[in-house]
Design a protein around this motif. Structure first.
Motif, short mmCIF file in Angstrom:
data_model
loop_
_atom_site.label_atom_id
_atom_site.label_comp_id
_atom_site.label_asym_id
_atom_site.label_seq_id
_atom_site.Cartn_x
_atom_site.Cartn_y
_atom_site.Cartn_z
N UNK A 17 0.82 -1.21 0.00
CA UNK A 17 0.00 0.00 0.00
C UNK A 17 0.86 1.26 0.00
N UNK A 18 2.03 1.19 0.60
CA UNK A 18 2.93 2.35 0.62
C UNK A 18 3.29 2.78 -0.81
N UNK A 19 3.38 1.82 -1.72
CA UNK A 19 3.66 2.15 -3.12
C UNK A 19 2.44 2.83 -3.74
N UNK A 20 1.25 2.30 -3.46
CA UNK A 20 0.03 2.92 -3.98
C UNK A 20 -0.14 4.34 -3.41
N UNK A 21 0.32 4.53 -2.19
CA UNK A 21 0.17 5.82 -1.51
C UNK A 21 1.21 6.85 -1.95
#
Length: 151
Positions: A17-21
């Protein structure tokens, strides 16, 4: 019936999710996005946008993707233009199968313009190759970050 594109990534859901964020990474994993011009400061809060280009030079066009809903680290729902078919709603779901294994699923549907009249099965077949490749790129980015310790 076409299987919905998904990928299993050997990292925790929070790391994926950190990549999506990080909106600046969007062009690294979303097929067709070629250049990030600006990312709203609160991305991925509801209503925030990524301002990007799609397509290759000299035919690239300015575009935006907006957040419709977010439930970090489990779900991100986006609206992206879908030239020439209108716009699409994209739902990315992250399911943590184990603490070190996350399945990411993607569902994309035309939600505006003439594309929304196309049957769901046709849309699944049309979007599946691009979405599978986008998920493979997301997986490679997540694994690479885990291996190098980059956060």
């Amino acid at each position: 019936m076409v299987d919905k594109p998904s990928v299993r990534i050997p990292v925790p859901a929070e790391d994926v999710f950190a990549i999506l964020a990080d909106g600046w990474l969007y062009a690294l994993w979303v097929v067709g996005t070629t250049h990030i011009r600006e990312v709203d400061a609160d991305w991925p809060s509801v209503g925030t946008r990524i301002h990007h280009s799609v397509g290759g030079w000299p035919l690239a066009r300015h575009d935006t993707t907006v957040v419709l809903a977010v439930d970090a680290p489990h779900r991100l729902e986006l609206r992206a233009r879908l030239w020439p078919l209108g716009a699409a709603r994209i739902v990315l779901s992250l399911v943590e199968l184990r603490p070190d294994l996350t399945e990411v699923r993607i569902v994309e549907r035309a939600c505006e313009g003439p594309g929304r009249r196309l049957p769901a099965g046709f849309q699944d077949r049309a979007f599946a190759p691009r979405n599978r490749e986008s998920l493979q790129r997301l997986a490679a980015l997540a694994v690479g970050r885990a291996v190098t310790g980059f956060t």
